[in-house]
Design a protein around this motif. Sequence first.
Motif, PDB file in Angstrom:
ATOM      1  N   GLU A  86       5.157   4.181   9.581  1.00 13.48           N
ATOM      2  CA  GLU A  86       5.544   4.315   8.179  1.00 13.48           C
ATOM      3  C   GLU A  86       6.349   5.603   7.968  1.00 13.48           C
ATOM      4  OE1 GLU A  86       1.892   3.713   5.943  1.00 13.48           O
ATOM      5  OE2 GLU A  86       1.960   1.573   6.441  1.00 13.48           O
ATOM      6  N   LYS A 112      15.511   5.839  14.531  1.00 12.35           N
ATOM      7  CA  LYS A 112      16.913   6.028  14.946  1.00 12.35           C
ATOM      8  C   LYS A 112      17.660   6.873  13.909  1.00 12.35           C
ATOM      9  CE  LYS A 112      16.846   1.085  16.202  1.00 12.35           C
ATOM     10  NZ  LYS A 112      15.594   0.789  15.501  1.00 12.35           N
ATOM     11  N   HIS A 120       9.816  -8.240  15.183  1.00  9.93           N
ATOM     12  CA  HIS A 120      11.160  -7.717  14.953  1.00  9.93           C
ATOM     13  C   HIS A 120      11.661  -8.082  13.570  1.00  9.93           C
ATOM     14  CE1 HIS A 120      11.448  -6.135  18.926  1.00  9.93           C
ATOM     15  NE2 HIS A 120      11.075  -7.293  19.430  1.00  9.93           N
ATOM     16  N   PHE A 121      12.572  -7.245  13.129  1.00 10.46           N
ATOM     17  CA  PHE A 121      13.040  -7.259  11.750  1.00 10.46           C
ATOM     18  C   PHE A 121      13.638  -8.599  11.320  1.00 10.46           C
ATOM     19  CE2 PHE A 121      16.132  -6.299   8.460  1.00 10.46           C
ATOM     20  CZ  PHE A 121      15.392  -5.507   7.603  1.00 10.46           C
ATOM     21  N   TRP A 139      17.684  -6.106  17.835  1.00  8.39           N
ATOM     22  CA  TRP A 139      18.571  -5.102  18.431  1.00  8.39           C
ATOM     23  C   TRP A 139      17.811  -3.798  18.619  1.00  8.39           C
ATOM     24  CZ3 TRP A 139      17.490  -5.466  13.452  1.00  8.39           C
ATOM     25  CH2 TRP A 139      17.355  -4.288  12.739  1.00  8.39           C
ATOM     26  N   VAL A 157      -4.717  -3.699  -0.730  1.00 13.00           N
ATOM     27  CA  VAL A 157      -5.638  -4.825  -0.862  1.00 13.00           C
ATOM     28  C   VAL A 157      -6.778  -4.610   0.124  1.00 13.00           C
ATOM     29  CG1 VAL A 157      -5.913  -7.317  -0.524  1.00 13.00           C
ATOM     30  CG2 VAL A 157      -3.826  -6.421  -1.580  1.00 13.00           C
ATOM     31  N   SER A 182       0.815  -1.222   0.000  1.00 11.61           N
ATOM     32  CA  SER A 182       0.000   0.000   0.000  1.00 11.61           C
ATOM     33  C   SER A 182       0.848   1.270   0.000  1.00 11.61           C
ATOM     34  CB  SER A 182      -0.952  -0.014   1.195  1.00 11.61           C
ATOM     35  OG  SER A 182      -0.238  -0.283   2.370  1.00 11.61           O
ATOM     36  N   GLU A 183       2.079   1.191   0.497  1.00  9.39           N
ATOM     37  CA  GLU A 183       2.933   2.389   0.482  1.00  9.39           C
ATOM     38  C   GLU A 183       3.508   2.546  -0.930  1.00  9.39           C
ATOM     39  OE1 GLU A 183       5.350   2.951   4.308  1.00  9.39           O
ATOM     40  OE2 GLU A 183       4.766   0.856   4.363  1.00  9.39           O
ATOM     41  N   ARG A 229      12.285  -0.364   8.048  1.00 11.67           N
ATOM     42  CA  ARG A 229      11.526   0.372   9.056  1.00 11.67           C
ATOM     43  C   ARG A 229      12.349   0.708  10.315  1.00 11.67           C
ATOM     44  NH1 ARG A 229       6.542   0.615   7.347  1.00 11.67           N
ATOM     45  NH2 ARG A 229       6.715  -1.156   5.951  1.00 11.67           N
ATOM     46  N   ASP A 258       5.531 -10.003  10.894  1.00 12.45           N
ATOM     47  CA  ASP A 258       4.905  -9.436  12.098  1.00 12.45           C
ATOM     48  C   ASP A 258       3.442  -9.831  12.282  1.00 12.45           C
ATOM     49  OD1 ASP A 258       7.172  -7.978  12.688  1.00 12.45           O
ATOM     50  OD2 ASP A 258       6.079  -6.082  12.932  1.00 12.45           O
TER      51      ASP A 258
END
Length: 356
Positions: A106, A28, A244-245, A273, A61, A15-16, A23, A227
């Motif tokens: 976002e 940071k 988490h990533f 982290w 969607v 959607s972005e 992200r 996620d």
Amino acid sequence: MRDGGFSGRVTLIGSEPLLPYERPHLSKEFLLGKIPEQKLALRPAAQYRELDVNLELGRRVVDLGLDEHRVLLEDGGTIGWDLLCIAVGSDARRLAGIDDAIYLRELDQAVQLKTRIDAGLPLRIVGAGFIGCEVAAAAVQKGCEVHVYEALGQPLLRVLGPDLGAYLASVHRGHGVDLHLNATSAEADLVAVGSMPRVMNGVDVDGGVLVDELGHTSLPDVFAAGDVTRFFHPLYETRIRVEHFQTSQRQGFAVGRTMAGAPTAYTEVPWFWSDQYDLNLQYAGAGLPWEETVIRGVLARPPFTVFYLAGGRLIAAAGVNDHHTVARARHLMEARKGVTTQRLEDPSFDLRRALA
Ligand SMILES: Cc1cc2nc3c(=O)[nH]c(=O)nc-3n(C[C@H](O)[C@H](O)[C@H](O)COP(=O)(O)OP(=O)(O)OC[C@H]3O[C@@H](n4cnc5c(N)ncnc54)[C@H](O)[C@@H]3O)c2cc1C
């Protein structure tokens, strides 16, 4: 999917309007001006072309089209599918009555926050979880007056426990953050009180889209990753949800291979982290309840690591500027190796020796 040998058509719908991006930088390096918007992408556009992945960006969607195997997009378009993977991530949890604050998830919201920080405006943050703490660290380093309101008695209490929480509280206060504990605020510039899986209708959901260790949902031909999932983890013999990533990346990779016909289970110990000031905090484990903690090193003097134990077994480790110890603890947990508390707390004992 390409790694698993799939040679058919792959379409990535997002959607972005941007190429998929990292992200974690949003709270940071991006705020600190160290990584500009143009450098956030996970991969350059050319790599999607090389992988022959068709990007449908800026398209949302609205219906998975489970019966007809054809997703419906907000713009009225449709895209047919044989196999579907739901990887829509999380939404920031909202606080009733605080609608005009920034909820950071976002890039658009990170840009708003950065504009505020660059202007040197004071910042009121509700929530001292990872995102709240990282934004507080970035903003105070950029010279802003920062107030943080945390409902519990320490920052990150639920994940890290009272010792590490108290240490992080002292670090933030030492840098000039005005940290209000056991407190909340009806007004905020940023609300950072956790996230919730984005719900998609039609598949079984219970605290996340339910999947097995291969990423199968309750429906044939429909998978989910990242996620948004609560997935079965063979090591913990239960379903866990990780936001988490590295886990979304590694579990996503395993699910993609499975979709391609090369079944691959995600069995790694989750790891993440967080960077705050000159501290790099690393955590290995699934955030499950613990009974006792053991510290290697001196709590307030990095490098040090806190180990979390349940039933006498090591179930998690959180280190500050101590990534070797956390990596070794992760390998021990993955290998299901036991280690005594004396050895855990003895910095002269190399944890690799317990792997033998
Ligand atoms: C500010 C911030 C800082 C973070 N810092 C860290 C960190 O330091 N360390 C760490 O380990 N993790 C960190 N994370 C968490 C990490 O970014 C996530 O775990 C990871 O992005 C999850 O990946 P994902 O692909 O599952 O979901 P996402 O990255 O959320 O991607 C989901 C995508 O789906 C799109 N989407 C949603 N709904 C629809 C729809 N209906 N149609 C089409 N597209 C849709 C979304 O726009 C989004 O682009 C951070 C997260 C944030 C927000």
